[in-house]
Design a protein around this motif. Structure first.
Motif, PDB file in Angstrom:
ATOM      1  N   HIS A 233      -7.446  21.860 153.025  1.00 31.11           N
ATOM      2  CA  HIS A 233      -8.458  22.710 152.385  1.00 31.11           C
ATOM      3  C   HIS A 233      -9.551  21.845 151.747  1.00 31.11           C
ATOM      4  O   HIS A 233     -10.746  22.067 151.970  1.00 31.11           O
ATOM      5  CB  HIS A 233      -7.748  23.560 151.316  1.00 31.11           C
ATOM      6  CG  HIS A 233      -8.649  24.427 150.508  1.00 31.11           C
ATOM      7  ND1 HIS A 233      -8.906  25.738 150.820  1.00 31.11           N
ATOM      8  CD2 HIS A 233      -9.358  24.174 149.363  1.00 31.11           C
ATOM      9  CE1 HIS A 233      -9.732  26.257 149.917  1.00 31.11           C
ATOM     10  NE2 HIS A 233     -10.022  25.328 149.018  1.00 31.11           N
ATOM     11  N   GLU A 234      -9.131  20.870 150.995  1.00 32.83           N
ATOM     12  CA  GLU A 234     -10.090  20.002 150.319  1.00 32.83           C
ATOM     13  C   GLU A 234     -10.972  19.269 151.337  1.00 32.83           C
ATOM     14  O   GLU A 234     -12.180  19.167 151.158  1.00 32.83           O
ATOM     15  CB  GLU A 234      -9.361  18.961 149.460  1.00 32.83           C
ATOM     16  CG  GLU A 234      -8.714  19.520 148.203  1.00 32.83           C
ATOM     17  CD  GLU A 234      -9.740  20.053 147.224  1.00 32.83           C
ATOM     18  OE1 GLU A 234     -10.734  19.340 146.988  1.00 32.83           O
ATOM     19  OE2 GLU A 234      -9.556  21.181 146.727  1.00 32.83           O
TER      20      GLU A 234
ATOM     21  N   LYS B  99     -13.362  21.740 153.034  1.00 32.85           N
ATOM     22  CA  LYS B  99     -14.416  22.181 152.113  1.00 32.85           C
ATOM     23  C   LYS B  99     -15.476  21.104 151.951  1.00 32.85           C
ATOM     24  O   LYS B  99     -16.659  21.399 151.780  1.00 32.85           O
ATOM     25  CB  LYS B  99     -13.811  22.505 150.746  1.00 32.85           C
ATOM     26  CG  LYS B  99     -13.116  23.858 150.715  1.00 32.85           C
ATOM     27  CD  LYS B  99     -14.047  24.888 150.117  1.00 32.85           C
ATOM     28  CE  LYS B  99     -13.623  26.284 150.519  1.00 32.85           C
ATOM     29  NZ  LYS B  99     -13.807  27.283 149.506  1.00 32.85           N
ATOM     30  N   ALA B 100     -15.041  19.860 151.954  1.00 39.78           N
ATOM     31  CA  ALA B 100     -15.993  18.758 151.763  1.00 39.78           C
ATOM     32  C   ALA B 100     -16.527  18.244 153.092  1.00 39.78           C
ATOM     33  O   ALA B 100     -17.281  17.284 153.134  1.00 39.78           O
ATOM     34  CB  ALA B 100     -15.310  17.630 150.997  1.00 39.78           C
ATOM     35  N   ASP B 101     -16.112  18.881 154.164  1.00 39.94           N
ATOM     36  CA  ASP B 101     -16.531  18.453 155.501  1.00 39.94           C
ATOM     37  C   ASP B 101     -16.155  16.995 155.751  1.00 39.94           C
ATOM     38  O   ASP B 101     -16.887  16.239 156.374  1.00 39.94           O
ATOM     39  CB  ASP B 101     -18.040  18.666 155.672  1.00 39.94           C
ATOM     40  CG  ASP B 101     -18.434  18.709 157.154  1.00 39.94           C
ATOM     41  OD1 ASP B 101     -17.517  18.663 158.003  1.00 39.94           O
ATOM     42  OD2 ASP B 101     -19.629  18.770 157.444  1.00 39.94           O
TER      43      ASP B 101
ATOM     44  N   MET C 211      -9.522  27.163 154.775  1.00 40.11           N
ATOM     45  CA  MET C 211     -10.511  27.178 153.706  1.00 40.11           C
ATOM     46  C   MET C 211     -10.288  28.364 152.778  1.00 40.11           C
ATOM     47  O   MET C 211     -10.946  28.477 151.742  1.00 40.11           O
ATOM     48  CB  MET C 211     -11.918  27.180 154.283  1.00 40.11           C
ATOM     49  CG  MET C 211     -12.284  25.779 154.793  1.00 40.11           C
ATOM     50  SD  MET C 211     -14.040  25.519 154.921  1.00 40.11           S
ATOM     51  CE  MET C 211     -14.444  26.601 156.231  1.00 40.11           C
TER      52      MET C 211
ATOM     53  N   PRO D 184      -8.883  30.725 149.904  1.00 42.59           N
ATOM     54  CA  PRO D 184      -8.527  30.320 148.534  1.00 42.59           C
ATOM     55  C   PRO D 184      -7.018  30.123 148.332  1.00 42.59           C
ATOM     56  O   PRO D 184      -6.610  29.376 147.457  1.00 42.59           O
ATOM     57  CB  PRO D 184      -9.031  31.483 147.667  1.00 42.59           C
ATOM     58  CG  PRO D 184      -9.663  32.465 148.569  1.00 42.59           C
ATOM     59  CD  PRO D 184      -9.652  31.970 149.970  1.00 42.59           C
TER      60      PRO D 184
ATOM     61  N   ALA E 210      -6.205  26.545 148.150  1.00 40.74           N
ATOM     62  CA  ALA E 210      -6.902  25.668 147.203  1.00 40.74           C
ATOM     63  C   ALA E 210      -5.874  24.932 146.356  1.00 40.74           C
ATOM     64  O   ALA E 210      -4.765  25.431 146.130  1.00 40.74           O
ATOM     65  CB  ALA E 210      -7.820  26.496 146.319  1.00 40.74           C
TER      66      ALA E 210
ATOM     67  N   LYS F  67      -6.379  16.801 144.486  1.00 40.94           N
ATOM     68  CA  LYS F  67      -7.781  16.527 144.821  1.00 40.94           C
ATOM     69  C   LYS F  67      -8.029  15.027 144.972  1.00 40.94           C
ATOM     70  O   LYS F  67      -8.779  14.603 145.841  1.00 40.94           O
ATOM     71  CB  LYS F  67      -8.704  17.109 143.745  1.00 40.94           C
ATOM     72  CG  LYS F  67      -8.628  18.632 143.725  1.00 40.94           C
ATOM     73  CD  LYS F  67      -9.746  19.240 142.926  1.00 40.94           C
ATOM     74  CE  LYS F  67      -9.782  20.748 143.206  1.00 40.94           C
ATOM     75  NZ  LYS F  67     -10.887  21.425 142.579  1.00 40.94           N
TER      76      LYS F  67
ATOM     77  N   ARG G  68     -18.406  18.380 147.265  1.00 43.46           N
ATOM     78  CA  ARG G  68     -18.648  19.474 148.217  1.00 43.46           C
ATOM     79  C   ARG G  68     -20.071  19.330 148.745  1.00 43.46           C
ATOM     80  O   ARG G  68     -20.973  18.991 147.972  1.00 43.46           O
ATOM     81  CB  ARG G  68     -18.498  20.827 147.505  1.00 43.46           C
ATOM     82  CG  ARG G  68     -17.105  21.084 146.936  1.00 43.46           C
ATOM     83  CD  ARG G  68     -16.160  21.562 148.036  1.00 43.46           C
ATOM     84  NE  ARG G  68     -14.761  21.348 147.669  1.00 43.46           N
ATOM     85  CZ  ARG G  68     -14.003  22.255 147.079  1.00 43.46           C
ATOM     86  NH1 ARG G  68     -14.480  23.437 146.778  1.00 43.46           N
ATOM     87  NH2 ARG G  68     -12.747  21.987 146.812  1.00 43.46           N
TER      88      ARG G  68
ATOM     89  N   ALA H  11     -22.694  24.121 150.498  1.00 40.75           N
ATOM     90  CA  ALA H  11     -21.420  24.806 150.658  1.00 40.75           C
ATOM     91  C   ALA H  11     -21.406  26.163 149.964  1.00 40.75           C
ATOM     92  O   ALA H  11     -20.859  27.139 150.479  1.00 40.75           O
ATOM     93  CB  ALA H  11     -20.285  23.937 150.124  1.00 40.75           C
TER      94      ALA H  11
ATOM     95  N   PRO I 193     -19.132  29.500 155.028  1.00 36.39           N
ATOM     96  CA  PRO I 193     -18.432  28.218 155.154  1.00 36.39           C
ATOM     97  C   PRO I 193     -18.470  27.644 156.567  1.00 36.39           C
ATOM     98  O   PRO I 193     -18.391  26.434 156.743  1.00 36.39           O
ATOM     99  CB  PRO I 193     -17.007  28.551 154.711  1.00 36.39           C
ATOM    100  CG  PRO I 193     -16.900  30.036 154.647  1.00 36.39           C
ATOM    101  CD  PRO I 193     -18.290  30.546 154.426  1.00 36.39           C
TER     102      PRO I 193
END
Ligand SMILES: Nc1nc2c(c(=O)[nH]1)N[C@H]1C(S)=C(S)[C@@H](COP(=O)(O)OP(=O)(O)OC[C@H]3O[C@@H](n4cnc5c(=O)[nH]c(N)nc54)[C@H](O)[C@@H]3O)O[C@H]1N2
Ligand SMILES: Nc1nc2c(c(=O)[nH]1)N[C@H]1C(S)=C(S)[C@@H](COP(=O)(O)OP(=O)(O)OC[C@H]3O[C@@H](n4cnc5c(=O)[nH]c(N)nc54)[C@H](O)[C@@H]3O)O[C@H]1N2
Ligand code: SF4
Ligand code: SF4
Ligand code: SF4
Ligand code: SF4
Ligand code: SF4
Ligand SMILES: [Mo]
Lengths: 950, 250, 315
Positions: A243-244, A247-249, A327, A329, A332, A348, B230, B234, B239
């Protein structure tokens, strides 16, 4: 004459070590290290590691060094035995081999002529599965498996269906180049020496090593960071990392597009891949704006967005399914932290560290290579993030998906078989999803006939299940039925219970080899012993015949009718074959032999010889010449050299061809074993430098692998983020497709056959009251012991003759428990008593103990009051082979996908035992007797006194 | 000789360096030591009640386990221990017979089994628990630093190291001359802050232990940030949009 | 430390014997004991017997008693060697003194000097015995300044009680002998008190942290021993006595070794004849029995530094 201490004048600093050194392969465990055995005056003086050997490079573990004591153990069997008393009493008479083999051939012959299924042939720590499996096939019974099902089939299946290789000992981290290493749930594994060497190398190189494990001992102790995760929640933790990263690609899109099925189109209608007429999966090529074969080299596939295929069907790339799912929630860090017992900030930070290592510390090896499509790459660029996982993941009912999640994480980081990443060991990678299919459909099981295929294999959809006419299981362990559709290694832990119940059908003979099924490899051990002794109304045993081959007086020997005593590993030929579990590394394939280092001094025979002899007596086709004579009169050595599975492919890949010059494929070489001996008892092939990475897509490698017979075709192996076979089973549960699942199994299949990795709480955790059973209970492998068979070893048992229940200091304090107290451990199934040891380094909600230390009194030729029996205990008594009743049915305590035994789902509570109950374990089953002529154990052992200087 | 003679000129201080950072507690060194030595210089290393209730035996090397620190940050430490071949060991000086001695040329502390009377005093004098009484023969035995290996001309040169060193899978054991500051072991000790056990005893052990390396749990320990940034868009974009126009070829 | 009977008996018995020998010789030189040759037999006889029994017992725990002679060779460094030599050397003046006195009736002049030399040797021997323990650094409860005075005082106390009993039985007691016994018992009691106080209030500088060198990471906690069953070191060095038990035994030792002998000796000083002799004999018996208990505790309460590797949190 006192020696002159200050000069050492009279100290002999150069004594003779031995008369002779013979190379062979260790078998104090299944790790296959090379050993050099020093012989002096005909006895074993010293065993050391073989420095040239690819597995251990000269080192030995504690067990390996204690081989002498196994070899001369007073618990060795010495002659065939026939039970004369009741099962379990240990009452035997000695018989001659002829009688023993005649009797076995009679029982087996009758079964074969009637219904071969009535033979259940299960082998445990067997290293000759290519022989035993083939024997079962020739006999005609589908009821064959080795220990994989209770061991780590989750890891094998998840890997083979996802990346075409697997953890376990089939892959290895790139110890040399890795900069970040995550180890999930490993205490020892089958790569024990390489892992230790690897960890030391990582530390020397300054890499970071993160251990994810509820317990901090052994490998975890030396970790740079320890995450004391709550058992069964690794999947969630890994998904939070995913997920992290998403989210940060911070993902390796290029890797995903090139090497995985991320761009493949999934049909909206049935969740299967959109395919072209030739069966190739499709992707959407952005260059042409049209669907194209996803296997073609020159496409630029779309990763997200629904497309409409020319025939109007809607489809979406795998990547989109995947990205959307993780992705969400619910994955998360904030959503999973508490459940996993890992703080949000830590999750994280680990994600950030993974991304940093993968993308900012990439490893570049100056080595050109050519990919599957013929494109030359000037360098090998890798993501130095390595992972390894084993039974801490595997032995849970959500292990298959958890393992797949880890593989997904690796793929997202571009960290599969690239420099610094996890690497395939030969013969992997193999096509993904894997083949061949299992054998044992009704039409394949016929009296007097071989099955025509190996019993174990890989199902790719409902059509591959082994179901009887009524849709019920064909196999006694219910493998490849709706209850465990991808049970690639069988469900050994269910065999005795099912055979006893006659569910799905009664059997006649249970034939076991090297598996201590009456004790530590069963769940519910005390009850298992009862099943083995249970009788029908007519006074006959419910399991009519039990034949067993062991080398030692294990618990299971006492429960068998006919014992075929095996030699020790130093007295026989063996082969550690590419057809089974060889000694390969990422650098190249290899295999090895065992040679008789000393001659047996007892009337025992190598089990493989016995099996081949039985096959000849039963006239099994593969073992018999056209004229009815035995095909391998020279026993196993003969078979190793001359048996061909396919033309040119035999048990050993080295020194083939009439002159011994061929590797992998070639005619049998009559001098093959001699060549192995000259070469230190092993053979290995080195891949060329350009073949060492990207094997799944490396033309040089793929072609070399075909030449060596490792794979059939030099085609790219595309890694499977989305698993179509899973979806096929799910469709069967949804009523889609020609073969549909029975109503009672549908909800379970629907829930667990998700084509993308999912996480669900382990079954026992949801089916028992966790208020009543608040603690997780797991076991670990002790490094100096191998399951049950170390206790007979005079040296190893000193290290550990009994085990304790370890728990967190603070948890113990809350429960009013202190070090050395005796306490009851209670599960929904039973209770055992154990002595407590408190520690800091354990998850507060987890208790644990060492595996298989507790022994049945009387077994292993130990005194009946040995600590193994009075203080040592088995957690197995608490583990039920069946889950609690749900809607009138009790599923096996297994992973729903693979049938993997869910040992570590166990939930317990711990309470201090009364004052009067302190001091010894419970249950203590009555002592078992000894067979006649068992060696009387000495009261003082003076091994080596014979070489004392005069 | 029980009195400690001054080391000979040019003599060595042979000993072991044990890396507590990589030792995984596998007991391999202990068992290989037992195996080598039970047929070696001190043969045999007997085992008492080997298959019974009160099993014990003579071992020259034993692996203990400790936890240092409390809570999640505690470190489990596997701790192998054999004779430290002290420079001023009372185990030698207390010996009434001279059976216990320290070799002047290399510092190895040995027991002469032919003159030992088995008074056990040396074992009382050793704070480290490195002396092992062979109740069968009635003499004291101990780690010999594999004196019958390290100089053994019947072994290949690269095998002339103690059994425990050659078998350790985690390379946690090193052997060499700690008296020579330029030796590999001395350099290792200097680099890693190797320490001696119970210095307050003033036995001046030769063996050194390398401390566990510091944990890497702090933000930035690998160079990474506390968490991933992020992408700026974003929050605004759907997304999946950022991957919409990615063009990557296979 | 494991309280091995042979060693407890050895130190108690030879301690009493040497104490007796020393005091007999001194008392004889000062004329406090009967000059009769027979008194030499009844006093030096038991002293010799106690010494010899003690020395023999001490060889019992040897793995190779037949090699015991080798133990004399390392006087340069070993207190055990020194003790052996001192013990044997003591026999020489003792023999000359004893023979001259017993058979020639001569205990004066040069023979008195020989006797005094024997007394010195005996004292030295007890000193060397004590030094065996005192010199062992790994055992805090032994390696301290109270060990030697304790051994000497107890040797003289038990020797004194024995001598008093003998002169009482002999029937011509001199009060000074009884008074000397009282003084020695009181001294021993005081020193033992100081010793116990010392071991109760101090501990070794060695800790799990120094033993493992891991103190920098915080408190060091024992998790697992190398082997699950006890080894030689644990059996020999790991003996642990419960606090409650120790308190009880100390009380017994105190009463038996000090209080009762003191009271009984005092009583015997006040009494005469048979009752006095009985009281003195009882005092000696209690004194020796109490010393055995004291010696048992000396071992049982001693904590060896090696136990820090086996779970002790302090020694
Ligand atoms: N609670 C709990 N139970 C577990 C596990 C766990 O983690 N926790 N792990 C499970 C796993 S993964 C496994 S693989 C199983 C292992 O369980 P088993 O397969 O039963 O393994 P072992 O106990 O080693 O028993 C193997 C038998 O082989 C015999 N043997 C040894 N050498 C030879 C030989 O040379 N020839 C012959 N013929 N016999 C020999 C031994 O005497 C012994 O009886 O245990 C399972 N049980
Ligand atoms: N010395 C020795 N070596 C062996 C064996 C042996 O008996 N002795 N057996 C061999 C066999 S058959 C096998 S299958 C392999 C198995 O080798 P391993 O995979 O190392 O098996 P286990 O000892 O079961 O270790 C499982 C680890 O997972 C942890 N664990 C339990 N639950 C969880 C969880 O939910 N999450 C995480 N992250 N960790 C968890 C446990 O604390 C334990 O450390 O070892 C092989 N090697
Ligand atoms: S790991 Fe140990 S027991 Fe297993 S094969 Fe290697 S040396 Fe032998
Ligand atoms: S062999 Fe090495 S890793 Fe194993 S216990 Fe010994 S020192 Fe530690
Ligand atoms: S470790 Fe013990 S036995 Fe070894 S030299 Fe030092 S004091 Fe002596
Ligand atoms: S036991 Fe042997 S080596 Fe040890 S002090 Fe006594 S005589 Fe010397
Ligand atoms: S140096 Fe030799 S004797 Fe000493 S511990 Fe190592 S293997 Fe054992
Ligand atoms: Mo296993």
């Amino acid at each position: 004459m006192p020696m002159d201490g200050s000069t050492g004048g009279t100290i002999d600093t150069s004594p003779k070590v031995s008369d002779e050194v013979k190379c062979t392969t260790c078998y104090m465990c299944a790790c296959r290290c090379g050993i050099r055995v020093h012989l002096r005056d005909g006895r074993i003086r010293y065993i050391e590691g073989n420095k040239d050997h690819p597995v251990n490079r000269g080192v030995l573990c504690a067990k390996g060094s204690a081989g002498i004591m196994n070899h001369y153990s007073p618990a060795r069997l010495s002659k065939p035995l026939l039970r004369i008393g009741e099962r379990g009493a240990g009452d035997f008479k000695e018989i001659e081999w002829d009688e023993a083999l005649g009797l076995a051939a009679k029982w087996l012959g009758d079964i074969r002529a009637d219904d071969p299924k009535k033979l259940a042939f299960f082998t445990g720590r067997d290293q000759s599965q290519s022989l035993t499996g083939w024997w079962a096939n020739q006999f005609g019974t589908p009821n064959f498996a080795a220990h994989g099902g209770f061991c780590s089939v989750n890891m094998a299946a998840a890997g083979l269906y996802t990346i075409g290789g697997s953890f376990w000992e089939f892959g290895e981290p790139d110890w040399e180049h890795a900069k970040y290493f995550m180890l999930f749930g490993v205490a020892e594994d089958h790569d024990s020496n390489p892992i230790k060497a690897g960890l030391a190398k990582l530390k020397a190189n300054g890499a970071k090593y993160v251990s994810v494990n509820p317990v901090k001992t052994g490998y975890q102790a030396v970790a740079d960071e320890w995450l004391g995760i709550a058992p069964g929640t690794d999947g969630l933790f890994v998904m939070a990392l995913i997920h992290e990263l998403l989210k940060a690609d911070k993902i390796d899109l290029e890797f995903l597009v090139r090497y995985t099925n991320a761009p493949w189109l999934v049909l909206k209608a049935d969740g299967l891949f959109a395919r072209d007429a030739a069966g190739n999966p499709l992707c959407w090529d952005t260059k042409t704006g049209a669907a194209a074969s996803a296997l073609s080299a020159d496409v630029s596939p779309k990763l997200v967005g629904e497309v409409t295929l020319p025939d109007g069907r809607k489809a979406t790339p795998v990547f989109e399914h995947m990205a959307l799912r993780y992705m969400a929630p619910e994955y998360a860090a904030e959503a999973v932290a508490e459940r996993c017992g890992i703080p949000v900030a830590t999750i994280k930070r680990i994600a950030a560290e993974l991304a940093h290592a993968a993308f900012e510390q990439q490893v570049v090896i100056d080595q050109p290579w050519t990919d599957w499509a013929g494109r030359r790459h000037e360098k090998m660029v890798g993501r130095p993030v390595s992972m390894h996982a084993m039974r801490g993941i595997s032995a849970h009912s959500n292990g298959f998906h958890t393992c797949r999640a880890i593989h997904l994480l690796q793929m997202l980081l571009g960290a599969i078989d690239t420099p610094g990443a996890w690497r395939y060991k030969a013969p992997f990678p193999r096509p993904c999803p894997p083949g061949p299919k299992p054998t044992g459909k009704p039409a394949q099981v016929n009296p007097g006939k071989p099955m025509g295929g190996m019993p174990l294999g890989f199902t790719l959809g409902p059509e591959d299940l082994l179901l009887d006419e009524a849709g019920g299981p064909m196999r006694i362990d219910k493998a490849y039925s709706w209850e465990a559709p991808i049970a690639a290694h069988g469900l050994m832990h269910m065999v005795i219970a099912n055979a006893w119940k006659g569910d799905p059908y009664p059997i006649d003979t249970l034939f076991m080899y090297m598996a201590n099924m009456a004790w530590n490899s069963s769940m519910n051990s005390a009850e298992t012993a009862r099943m083995l002794t249970d009788k029908r109304d007519d006074g006959s045993y419910r399991i009519p015949h039990i034949i067993y081959s062991d080398a030692f007086y294990s618990e299971t020997v006492a429960y068998s009718d006919l014992i075929l005593p095996d030699t020790t590993y130093l007295e026989r030929w063996d082969c550690i074959s590419l057809l089974d579990r060889p000694i390969c590394s990422a650098e190249g394939p290899g295999d090895a032999i065992r040679q008789p280092v000393v001659a047996p001094d007892r009337d025992v025979r190598p089990f493989q010889d016995v099996l081949i002899d039985l096959a000849a007596r039963l006239k099994l086709p593969g073992f018999t010449n056209a004229d009815g004579s035995a095909k391998f009169p020279g026993g196993y050595a003969d078979y190793i050299v001359n048996h061909e599975r396919k033309p040119g492919v035999g048990p050993l890949a080295g020194f083939r061809g009439t002159d011994g010059a061929k590797s992998g494929v070639g005619e049998p070489n009559p001098k093959q074993l001699e060549r192995y001996i000259e070469n230190g008892a092993f053979w290995r092939h080195h891949f060329e430098p350009d073949q060492l990475y990207f094997k799944h897509a490396n033309r040089g490698y793929l072609e070399a692998a075909v030449k060596l017979g490792l794979i059939d075709k030099a085609e790219q192996i595309v890694l499977q983020i989305y698993s179509e076979p899973m979806q096929k089973f799910r469709n069967a549960a949804r009523g889609i497709g020609p073969i549909q699942a029975p109503a009672e199994h549908r909800a379970r299949l629907e829930a667990h056959f998700d084509p993308l990795p999912i996480w669900y709480p382990t079954f026992e955790g949801t089916q028992v009251d966790t208020g009543e059973f608040p603690l997780h209970a797991v076991t670990q492998r002790p490094m100096p012991m191998y399951h049950s068979w170390g206790s007979q070893n005079a040296w190893l048992r000193q290290i550990m003759s009994h085990n304790r229940l370890y728990m967190n200091v603070r948890t113990a304090a809350k429960l009013g428990l202190a070090d050395d107290d005796w306490a009851w451990i209670t599960s929904h199934h039973g209770r055992v008593k154990a002595q407590i040891r408190t520690m800091e380094g354990v998850n507060p909600n987890t208790v644990w103990t060492w595996n298989a230390i507790g022994k049945r009194a009387g077994a292993w030729n130990l005194d009946a009051d040995a600590p193994e029996a009075t203080k040592g205990f088995l957690l197995n008594h608490l583990i039920s082979e069946l889950l609690p009743d749900r809607n009138g049915y009790r599923y096996s305590n297994s992973d729903p996908v693979t049938g993997q035994a869910a040992w570590y789902d166990l939930r317990v509570r711990v309470e201090k035992a009364d004052q009067a109950e302190q001091g010894e374990t419970s249950p203590r089953l009555p002592a078992i007797g000894h067979p006649p002529n068992m060696t009387k154990p000495p009261s003082i052992l003076r091994y080596g006194a014979q070489w004392k200087k005069p | 000789m029980t009195s400690l003679t001054a080391p000979l000129p040019g003599s060595k201080k042979l000993g072991l360096v044990i890396d507590l950072d990589t030792c995984v507690g596998c007991h391999a060194c202990a068992v290989n030591c037992k195996e080598w030595n039970t047929g070696g210089h001190s043969a045999p290393l007997p085992d008492f009640d080997p298959y019974g209730a009160n099993v014990s035996g003579v071992w020259f090397n034993r692996i203990h386990t400790f936890e240092a620190g409390e809570g999640d940050s505690s470190r489990t430490v596997h701790f192998p221990k054999s004779c430290l071949h002290c420079e001023t060991p009372a185990c030698v000086t207390v010996c009434p017979t001279g059976a216990s001695f320290k070799r002047a040329e290399d510092g190895i502390v040995l027991v002469n089994p032919d003159t030992c009377i088995g008074c056990k005093l040396c074992s009382w004098a050793c704070p480290y628990g490195a002396r092992e009484f062979d109740a069968d023969e009635g003499v004291m035995k101990k780690c010999t630093l594999c004196i019958d290996r390290i100089y053994n001309e019947n072994l290949a040169e690269n095998e002339r190291v103690p059994a425990c060193v050659s078998t350790c899978p985690a390379s946690a054991r090193h052997f060499g001359d700690l008296g020579d500051p330029s030796s590999d072991v001395s350099r290792l000790v200097a680099e890693r802050g190797g320490f001696a056990l119970m210095p307050e005893m003033e036995y001046a052990p030769v063996n050194r232990y390398l401390p566990p390396r510091a944990a890497k749990t702090a933000v930035g320990c690998t160079g990474a940030k506390a968490e991933l940034d992020r992408p700026a868009d974003a929050a605004v974009l759907h997304p999946l949009l950022r991957w919409m126009d990615k063009v990557l070829s296979r | 430390m494991h309280p091995a009977f042979s060693v407890i008996f050895f130190t108690t018995s030879s301690g009493a014997g040497y104490g007796l020998l020393a005091l007999v010789a001194v008392a004889s030189a000062l004329g406090f004991v009967p000059a009769s040759g027979w008194f030499a037999v009844v006093s030096l006889g038991p002293a010799t017997a106690l010494i010899v029994a003690g020395l023999l017992a001490s060889t019992l725990h040897l793995g190779h008693p037949e090699r015991a002679w080798r133990a004399f060779s390392q006087v340069r460094s070993s207190w055990l060697s020194r003790e052996g030599v001192a013990a044997v050397l003591t026999f020489l003046p003792m023999a000359v003194f004893g023979i001259a006195w017993a058979f020639c009736g001569r205990s004066d002049g040069v023979f008195a000097l020989v006797g005094l030399f024997a007394a010195l040797c005996a004292t030295v021997t007890v000193f060397t015995t004590a030094m065996i323990y005192r010199s062992l650094k790994p055992i805090h409860q032994w390696h301290n300044r109270w060990t030697v005075p304790n051994y000497l005082a107890l040797s003289f106390a038990t020797g004194g009680l024995l001598l008093d009993a003998l002169v009482q039985i002999w029937g011509r007691p001199q009060a000074v002998v009884g008074i000397a016994a009282l003084v020695f018992v009181a001294m021993a009691a005081y020193l033992k008190h100081r010793y116990w106080n010392f071991i109760d209030t101090t501990k070794s500088a060695s800790t799990p942290e120094s033993a493992t060198g891991l103190g920098a990471r915080g408190k060091v906690r024992f998790l697992d021993a190398p082997h699950t069953e006890e080894n030689y070191l644990q059996k020999e060095m790991g003996f642990a006595i419960a606090r409650k038990h120790a308190v009880k035994l100390r009380a017994i030792a105190r009463h038996s070794a000090f209080h009762l002998p003191f009271l009984l000796t005092a009583a015997s000083l006040l009494l005469t004849g048979m009752p006095a002799a009985l009281a003195a004999v009882a005092a000696a018996v209690f004194g020796i029995a109490g010393t055995l208990v004291e010696r048992w505790l000396f071992f049982a309460e001693a904590k060896h530094a090696v136990t820090l590797y086996y779970g002790a949190s302090e020694v």
